[in-house]
Design an enzyme around this catalytic site. Structure first.
Site, PDB file in Angstrom:
ATOM      1  CB  CYS A 171      -0.951  -0.030   1.198  1.00  0.00           C
ATOM      2  SG  CYS A 171      -0.121   0.019   2.800  1.00  0.00           S
ATOM      3  CB  ALA A 172       0.352   4.761   0.752  1.00  0.00           C
TER       4      ALA A 172
END
Length: 94
Positions: free
Chosen positions: A57-58
């Site tokens: 993800c981020a």
């Protein structure tokens, strides 16, 4: 076949939002936002429960959530790559 930490992976999942994915991610990754897992994978016949799945993800929070959700759903070889920068450092596209 892509690899993560020098181990082959069958599926690379970017679990960020569609907009975040649009802005860039790992080459060859599919976008399945974390709130759509594991239901989105269970309907696919090309991703068996023993597939080697890399999620990222981020920053690492959503990938951990995704890895846990997939494990609860019976996926046995899920690797949490953490955030995009961390995953990128150890990812080898095919």
């Amino acid at each position: 076949m892509p690899a993560f930490r020098q181990q082959p992976v069958d599926v690379v999942l970017d679990v960020r939002s569609n907009m975040e994915f649009f802005l860039g991610g790992l080459r060859g990754a599919e976008n399945l936002p974390v709130d759509q897992l594991p239901e989105a994978l269970e309907s696919r016949t090309d991703v068996p429960k023993d597939a080697k799945i890399l999620v990222y993800c981020a920053g690492g929070v959503r990938s951990a959530q995704a890895a846990a959700a997939l494990a609860r759903a019976g996926y046995t070889q899920v690797v949490d790559g953490g955030g995009l920068n961390a995953a990128y450092a150890e990812y080898q596209p095919d």
